[in-house]
Scaffold this motif. Structure first.
Motif, short mmCIF file in Angstrom:
data_model
loop_
_atom_site.label_atom_id
_atom_site.label_comp_id
_atom_site.label_asym_id
_atom_site.label_seq_id
_atom_site.Cartn_x
_atom_site.Cartn_y
_atom_site.Cartn_z
N PHE A 60 0.96 -1.08 -0.08
CA PHE A 60 -0.15 0.12 -0.35
C PHE A 60 0.85 1.17 0.02
CE2 PHE A 60 -2.37 3.29 2.13
CZ PHE A 60 -3.87 2.88 0.80
N VAL A 61 0.86 1.98 -1.39
CA VAL A 61 2.39 3.38 -1.11
C VAL A 61 0.95 3.77 -1.74
CG1 VAL A 61 3.78 4.04 -2.77
CG2 VAL A 61 4.16 1.31 -2.29
N GLU A 62 1.17 5.22 -0.68
CA GLU A 62 0.41 6.42 -1.35
C GLU A 62 1.67 7.30 -1.95
OE1 GLU A 62 -3.25 7.73 1.45
OE2 GLU A 62 -1.26 6.77 2.70
N TYR A 63 0.79 8.43 -3.31
CA TYR A 63 1.49 9.11 -3.46
C TYR A 63 1.18 10.96 -3.33
CZ TYR A 63 3.75 12.68 -6.66
OH TYR A 63 4.71 13.82 -7.32
N ILE A 64 1.81 11.21 -1.80
CA ILE A 64 1.04 12.59 -1.27
C ILE A 64 1.37 13.86 -1.42
CG2 ILE A 64 1.46 13.84 1.53
CD1 ILE A 64 0.45 10.52 1.35
N THR A 65 0.54 15.10 -1.71
CA THR A 65 0.78 15.73 -1.96
C THR A 65 0.50 16.33 -0.36
OG1 THR A 65 -0.43 16.07 -4.04
CG2 THR A 65 -0.44 17.98 -3.10
N SER A 66 1.83 17.93 -0.42
CA SER A 66 2.00 18.33 0.55
C SER A 66 0.25 19.20 1.27
CB SER A 66 3.16 19.42 0.40
OG SER A 66 3.24 20.30 1.86
N GLY A 67 0.19 19.57 2.22
CA GLY A 67 -0.96 20.22 2.54
C GLY A 67 -2.47 19.32 2.56
N GLN A 68 -1.75 17.55 2.38
CA GLN A 68 -3.16 17.26 2.75
C GLN A 68 -3.79 16.85 3.52
OE1 GLN A 68 -2.20 14.09 -0.46
NE2 GLN A 68 -2.91 12.38 0.91
N ARG A 69 -4.61 16.41 4.04
CA ARG A 69 -5.29 15.97 4.98
C ARG A 69 -5.31 14.27 5.50
NH1 ARG A 69 -5.81 20.12 9.24
NH2 ARG A 69 -6.11 21.61 8.29
N GLN A 70 -5.57 14.21 6.43
CA GLN A 70 -5.56 12.91 7.03
C GLN A 70 -6.66 12.82 8.07
OE1 GLN A 70 -2.34 9.43 7.19
NE2 GLN A 70 -4.29 8.65 8.03
N GLY A 71 -7.79 12.88 8.44
CA GLY A 71 -8.21 13.32 9.64
C GLY A 71 -8.18 14.41 10.21
N ASP A 72 -7.32 14.43 10.96
CA ASP A 72 -6.71 15.95 11.52
C ASP A 72 -5.42 15.95 11.64
OD1 ASP A 72 -10.20 16.09 13.00
OD2 ASP A 72 -9.25 14.78 14.73
N MET A 73 -4.78 15.34 10.73
CA MET A 73 -3.96 15.48 10.22
C MET A 73 -3.74 15.97 9.63
SD MET A 73 -0.76 12.87 10.97
CE MET A 73 -1.34 11.29 10.08
N LEU A 74 -2.71 17.08 9.20
CA LEU A 74 -2.37 18.01 7.89
C LEU A 74 -1.15 17.47 7.48
CD1 LEU A 74 -2.27 20.12 6.24
CD2 LEU A 74 -0.99 21.90 7.55
N LEU A 75 -0.53 16.60 6.22
CA LEU A 75 0.93 16.44 5.72
C LEU A 75 1.10 17.68 5.61
CD1 LEU A 75 -1.37 12.49 4.39
CD2 LEU A 75 0.48 13.57 7.09
N LEU A 76 2.74 17.02 5.56
CA LEU A 76 3.90 18.59 5.29
C LEU A 76 5.10 17.75 4.37
CD1 LEU A 76 3.44 21.04 7.76
CD2 LEU A 76 1.96 21.40 5.06
N VAL A 77 4.75 17.82 3.03
CA VAL A 77 6.14 18.02 2.70
C VAL A 77 8.02 19.22 2.75
CG1 VAL A 77 7.94 17.02 0.51
CG2 VAL A 77 5.39 16.94 1.49
N PRO A 78 8.09 18.82 3.48
CA PRO A 78 9.06 19.48 3.97
C PRO A 78 10.10 20.36 2.42
CG PRO A 78 10.85 17.26 4.33
CD PRO A 78 9.26 17.23 3.87
N GLU A 79 10.49 19.63 1.45
CA GLU A 79 10.83 20.52 0.05
C GLU A 79 9.83 19.84 -1.08
OE1 GLU A 79 13.41 22.28 0.04
OE2 GLU A 79 13.99 22.37 1.28
N GLY A 80 9.58 20.63 -2.28
CA GLY A 80 9.21 19.87 -3.15
C GLY A 80 7.30 19.77 -2.48
N GLY A 81 6.60 19.52 -4.01
CA GLY A 81 5.06 19.65 -2.85
C GLY A 81 4.61 17.92 -3.14
N HIS A 82 5.48 16.93 -3.32
CA HIS A 82 5.28 15.50 -3.10
C HIS A 82 6.60 15.21 -2.27
CE1 HIS A 82 3.31 17.71 -6.42
NE2 HIS A 82 2.02 17.06 -6.40
N ALA A 83 5.73 13.72 -1.72
CA ALA A 83 6.59 12.33 -1.36
C ALA A 83 5.63 11.11 -1.09
CB ALA A 83 6.97 12.97 0.07
#
Length: 368
Positions: A60-83
């Motif tokens: 199960f691999v996800e492609y993350i975009t900085s700023g997207q939310r998972q429930g109450d958690m905000l997912l941030l990426v330190p460099e660029g926009g994706h992880a």
């Protein structure tokens, strides 16, 4: 003419491997900014094993975009926009060329999310290492780690794997950047019996990183991201550079982060009965690590404690330890006496800086 055409074709086929073998920086799409096609995604989940350019995936691999939310958690990426996030038993894999028998280090930036005991397996089969990312060393939650290996063949697979299984299959570490560097063999230089005593040779260092590179505990001294040195303890040490920190000498040094749980070791060849002097520099990294610090140094059965009062603004002093060698191999050991945290946030681990470590034989064994 036919032979020339065949040679050109062969060179074209082998060119990527020659280029990869000397890579010093991000792997192809190592920052994951080349995204999968929308048709190969289901929400954030990556479908198919080769949907992320230059990477093979499993689980199960996800492609993350900085700023997207998972429930109450905000997912941030330190460099660029994706992880990418590695969920239950998920992995990413990159195939590339290398030089058989050559040492390399992999530097990756990772963050844990839901689970408290998350860890990452990094491997170049048959070798593998474990990055204990449950301990967060930076204030923003993202740490860069280095792991070293010796290439087993001229073509290798770099695998980053989350071995855990959580109730929420989306829980798992996020990976933002993956880079690689070829390491020079450690050698003792004239006037110093220790190898890489100035820590100038080490893992790839992201130029825009202000948190250094963590060197995790290792079981094998030969496979070290800081050649010549091993971390024989429970916690990591931090590899730092002069662009972001104050370094006593040269461009690189190490910061002892974890008190007596962060131990740095090198084994030196010595002559029993001979007198030696171990000298080194102790300081602070100019990173708001203030207060009393103590570096403990051991050489065989001899030891010393070096106090350093830090203003958190940089500075250093030299210390030394004289000892008589008891055996043909002497362990040189360093660690900080206790934990420290930055005064700016009272949570980010920090500690004394160690640099310019030298071991000199000053008197031969007296004749009987």
């Amino acid at each position: 003419m036919a032979t020339l055409k065949a040679l050109v074709v062969l060179l074209c086929v082998l060119a990527p491997y020659f280029a990869s073998a000397s890579i010093d920086g991000l792997l192809p799409n190592g920052d994951f900014e080349e995204r999968p096609k929308s048709s190969l995604m289901r929400g954030t989940e990556v479908m198919g094993h080769d949907s992320i350019p230059h990477w093979e995936t499993g689980g199960f691999v996800e492609y993350i975009t900085s700023g997207q939310r998972q429930g109450d958690m905000l997912l941030l990426v330190p460099e660029g926009g994706h992880a990418v996030r590695l969920g239950n038993n998920a992995y990413i894999k990159h195939k590339m060329g290398a030089v058989k028998g050559q040492s390399y280090s992999i530097t990756l930036t990772a963050s844990r999310t839901c689970a408290q005991a998350e860890q990452l397996y990094v491997s170049v089969p048959p070798g593998h290492g474990i990055l204990p990312i449950q301990t967060v060393y930076s204030s923003n939650g993202w740490d860069s780690y280095a792991w070293a290996f010796v290439a087993p063949s001229d073509e290798i697979e770099v695998i980053i794997h989350n071995p855990d299984s959580e109730d929420d299959k989306a829980c798992g570490p996020i990976i933002d950047r993956v880079a690689m560097k070829q390491l020079a063999p450690p050698r003792a230089r004239r006037g110093n019996l220790l190898k890489n005593g100035g820590f100038e040779e080490g893992p790839y260092y992201f130029s825009n990183s202000s948190e250094g590179v963590l060197i995790p505990p290792m079981a094998d001294d030969d496979h070290s991201a800081v050649p010549g040195w091993a971390v024989k303890s429970l916690k990591s040490i931090r590899y730092i550079d002069s662009d972001h920190y104050t370094v006593p000498e040269g461009r690189r040094a190490v910061e002892l982060l974890a008190g007596k749980e962060g131990v740095l070791v090198q084994q030196a060849k010595t002559v029993p009965g001979s007198l030696y002097v171990l000298s080194f520099m102790v300081g602070d990294a100019n990173n708001e690590c203030k207060g009393s610090m103590v570096v403990e140094a051991y050489a065989g059965s001899a030891s010393t404690k070096v106090p350093y009062e830090s203003s958190g603004r940089g500075g250093s002093k030299r210390a030394m330890l004289k000892f008589v060698a008891k055996s043909r191999l002497t362990n040189v050991v360093f660690f900080s006496s206790f934990y420290s945290t930055r005064s700016s946030d009272m949570s980010t681990l920090c500690g004394p800086v160690l640099d310019e470590v030298k071991l000199i034989r000053v008197r031969r064994k007296p004749r009987a």
